[in-house]
Design a protein around this motif. Structure first.
Motif, short mmCIF file in Angstrom:
data_model
loop_
_atom_site.label_atom_id
_atom_site.label_comp_id
_atom_site.label_asym_id
_atom_site.label_seq_id
_atom_site.Cartn_x
_atom_site.Cartn_y
_atom_site.Cartn_z
N GLU A 194 0.84 -1.19 0.00
CA GLU A 194 0.00 0.00 0.00
C GLU A 194 0.88 1.24 0.00
O GLU A 194 1.92 1.28 0.66
CB GLU A 194 -0.91 0.01 1.23
N ALA A 195 0.46 2.24 -0.75
CA ALA A 195 1.21 3.50 -0.81
C ALA A 195 0.64 4.47 0.21
O ALA A 195 -0.48 4.96 0.05
CB ALA A 195 1.12 4.08 -2.21
N LEU A 196 1.39 4.74 1.25
CA LEU A 196 0.92 5.67 2.28
C LEU A 196 1.02 7.11 1.79
O LEU A 196 0.25 7.98 2.19
CB LEU A 196 1.73 5.48 3.56
N GLU A 197 2.00 7.36 0.93
CA GLU A 197 2.17 8.67 0.30
C GLU A 197 2.36 8.46 -1.20
O GLU A 197 3.05 7.53 -1.62
CB GLU A 197 3.40 9.39 0.87
N LEU A 198 1.75 9.31 -2.00
CA LEU A 198 1.97 9.27 -3.44
C LEU A 198 3.20 10.11 -3.77
O LEU A 198 3.41 11.17 -3.18
CB LEU A 198 0.76 9.80 -4.20
N GLU A 199 3.97 9.64 -4.72
CA GLU A 199 5.17 10.37 -5.13
C GLU A 199 5.03 10.83 -6.57
O GLU A 199 4.41 10.13 -7.40
CB GLU A 199 6.41 9.48 -4.99
N LEU A 200 5.61 11.97 -6.87
CA LEU A 200 5.62 12.44 -8.25
C LEU A 200 6.32 11.42 -9.14
O LEU A 200 7.32 10.80 -8.73
CB LEU A 200 6.33 13.79 -8.35
N ASN A 201 5.79 11.24 -10.34
CA ASN A 201 6.28 10.27 -11.33
C ASN A 201 6.00 8.83 -10.92
O ASN A 201 6.53 7.89 -11.52
CB ASN A 201 7.78 10.45 -11.61
N GLY A 202 5.15 8.64 -9.90
CA GLY A 202 4.78 7.30 -9.49
C GLY A 202 3.62 6.75 -10.31
O GLY A 202 2.92 7.48 -11.02
N TRP A 203 3.43 5.44 -10.17
CA TRP A 203 2.33 4.74 -10.85
C TRP A 203 1.62 3.92 -9.78
O TRP A 203 2.26 3.13 -9.07
CB TRP A 203 2.87 3.86 -11.97
N TYR A 204 0.30 4.12 -9.66
CA TYR A 204 -0.48 3.49 -8.61
C TYR A 204 -1.76 2.89 -9.17
O TYR A 204 -2.15 3.17 -10.31
CB TYR A 204 -0.81 4.51 -7.51
N SER A 205 -2.40 2.07 -8.35
CA SER A 205 -3.70 1.52 -8.74
C SER A 205 -4.69 1.73 -7.60
O SER A 205 -4.32 1.93 -6.44
CB SER A 205 -3.59 0.03 -9.09
N GLU A 206 -5.98 1.67 -7.98
CA GLU A 206 -7.10 1.86 -7.04
C GLU A 206 -7.01 3.23 -6.36
O GLU A 206 -6.76 4.23 -7.02
CB GLU A 206 -7.17 0.69 -6.05
N GLY A 207 -7.21 3.32 -5.04
CA GLY A 207 -7.13 4.60 -4.36
C GLY A 207 -8.44 5.36 -4.33
O GLY A 207 -9.51 4.81 -4.63
N SER A 208 -8.35 6.64 -3.98
CA SER A 208 -9.55 7.47 -3.84
C SER A 208 -9.25 8.90 -4.24
O SER A 208 -8.11 9.38 -4.13
CB SER A 208 -10.07 7.43 -2.40
N SER A 209 -10.28 9.61 -4.66
CA SER A 209 -10.12 10.99 -5.12
C SER A 209 -9.73 11.92 -3.98
O SER A 209 -9.01 12.90 -4.19
CB SER A 209 -11.43 11.47 -5.77
N HIS A 210 -10.21 11.63 -2.77
CA HIS A 210 -9.90 12.50 -1.63
C HIS A 210 -8.39 12.57 -1.39
O HIS A 210 -7.81 13.66 -1.24
CB HIS A 210 -10.61 12.00 -0.37
N VAL A 211 -7.75 11.41 -1.37
CA VAL A 211 -6.30 11.36 -1.14
C VAL A 211 -5.56 11.99 -2.31
O VAL A 211 -4.59 12.75 -2.13
CB VAL A 211 -5.84 9.91 -0.91
#
Length: 433
Positions: A277-294
């Protein structure tokens, strides 16, 4: 409230992928989706072979955008802006006015109207707004399935809805792209040029210019990471991630806007979702799922603006436009293929696309055909309530200056390249754009 909109004023700009940033060849993509579902149902659920007849060969094709599938009456309905059912079809046959009045009583009012207008655009097994090009595949198939089931003897009634959802799960399951068991994905892998358009240079240049202006750019798609990479590699080539500050796949919109789920890290080298799980998003990162609020909190941080102004581009009223506006108060640019019928739009509609996007039976997309004809359609009301502007394509917007001032939607304004005269007309398919 400002009556004008400009990208210059936005701090973060997001894009859906399928049918938004990446354009499909509609006639072949819709036929492929239809065949992937229909052939599965013929083989596994013993539906008659005619279920898989080509979509464009159907002389009774009644699809057009902005229809509501009413599960109670098993009918596709077109409402006016007040919720009156003015047109309806069962299967591939239009229903007469007298039959509509029997289904919906003397005032012909659809009981789902208020819930849909308030932003609840589907309720499984009850109703579903058919508003985008993916829905088009499902509309034709479901219409045929209902007709076939209606003609069966009571002892052998087909379980249409259960079969329908099982077919969707098979054709577009998360594991299907890598698993090799989906006709849809295997064909797109083998022949991408048959189904996808290359991204024009004007869009690439525009994206680079937006980043140079200090805008935070993000790609937000419900497609899974492996499919997203395949599509983006073809449309943009393999440096596509350089155009974005962050990429989010498998977003499961509109859930992404409506619920809170953790972000998962995507491994770009192996193109797979990690359990991490990604606790913090990083610039230039690639993620899946998640939420608009975060995501929104990170957009504020990356842009350096506590009240960051965000705009999101999407082709689905149901999954992109309504939730982005309603849940996040983002500006929403509706990419509406039907506007390619208008003079001055790029990439004019082909004859096949006109057949798929417009229906003589249901009449004009944005206008009611009842009475004096001065009433808008429900779909028009929905678009103008939630979207900021409506565009024929991302490419059209990319051809205009970043500081271009757009009129917001309302009272016929906000559609580009101008007032949508062609899609306000009856019997569009008989007109030449």
């Amino acid at each position: 409230f400002c009556t004008m909109f400009s990208l210059k004023e936005c701090d973060a700009i997001g894009f859906d992928m399928d049918h938004t940033l990446c354009r499909y060849v509609l006639s072949t993509q819709i036929e492929l989706g239809h065949q992937a579902l229909a052939q599965y149902l013929v083989k596994e659920k013993k539906y008659p072979k005619r279920l898989a007849d080509p979509v464009l060969d159907d002389p009774n094709l009644v699809y057009c955008g902005g229809l509501l599938f009413d599960g109670q009456h098993k009918a596709l309905v077109k409402m006016d802006e007040n919720g009156k059912v003015e047109k309806a079809a069962f299967g591939t046959e239009m229903i007469s006015d007298s039959e509509i009045s029997k289904l919906y009583s003397s005032d012909m009012y659809c009981s789902h109207y208020s819930k849909v207008l308030s932003g609840t655009l589907s309720e499984k097994g009850v109703y579903h707004l058919h508003d985008n090009n993916f829905d088009m595949t499902l509309t034709v198939l479901l219409s045929r399935m209902m007709e076939i089931a209606e003609k069966q003897n009571n002892e052998t009634k087909l379980n249409v809805f259960a079969d329908f959802y099982e077919g969707i799960s098979h054709a577009w399951d998360a594991a299907s792209f890598s698993g090799g068991n989906s006709m849809f994905f295997e064909e797109l892998k083998s022949n991408p040029g048959k189904y996808l358009h290359k991204c024009p240079d004007v869009v690439k240049t525009w994206l680079k210019a937006l980043k140079a202006e200090g805008k935070v750019l993000f790609l937000l798609t419900s497609s899974h990471c492996d499919f997203a990479k395949h599509v983006m590699d073809y449309c943009f080539e393999d440096d596509w991630r350089s155009y974005f500050d962050v990429v989010i796949s498998k977003a499961k919109k509109p859930r992404f806007f409506n619920e809170q789920f953790p972000f998962k890290v995507v491994d770009p080298d192996h193109v797979c979702e990690l359990a991490t799980e990604a606790l913090e998003l990083e610039l230039n990162g690639w993620y899946s799922e998640g939420s608009s609020h975060v995501l929104h909190e990170h957009l504020k941080k990356w842009s350096g603006k506590e009240s960051a102004k965000v705009v999101y581009f999407g082709d689905s009223v149901k999954s992109d436009i309504v939730p982005a506006k309603q849940k996040c108060d983002w500006e929403a640019v509706y990419i509406m293929d039907a506007l390619r019928a208008e003079k001055g739009a790029l990439n004019p509609l082909s004859g096949h696309e006109k057949s798929l996007l417009f229906s003589e039976g249901f009449g004009p997309l944005l206008k009611s055909t009842n009475g004096t004809g001065t009433c808008n359609s429900f779909f028009c009301k929905l678009i103008e309530k939630y979207a900021t502007i409506a565009m024929p394509s991302v490419e059209y917007m990319a051809s205009l200056p970043i500081d271009f001032q757009y009129s917001r939607l309302g009272n016929g304004n906000g559609y580009y390249p101008g007032k949508p005269n062609n899609i306000l007309k009856q019997n569009y398919r008989l007109q030449e754009s």
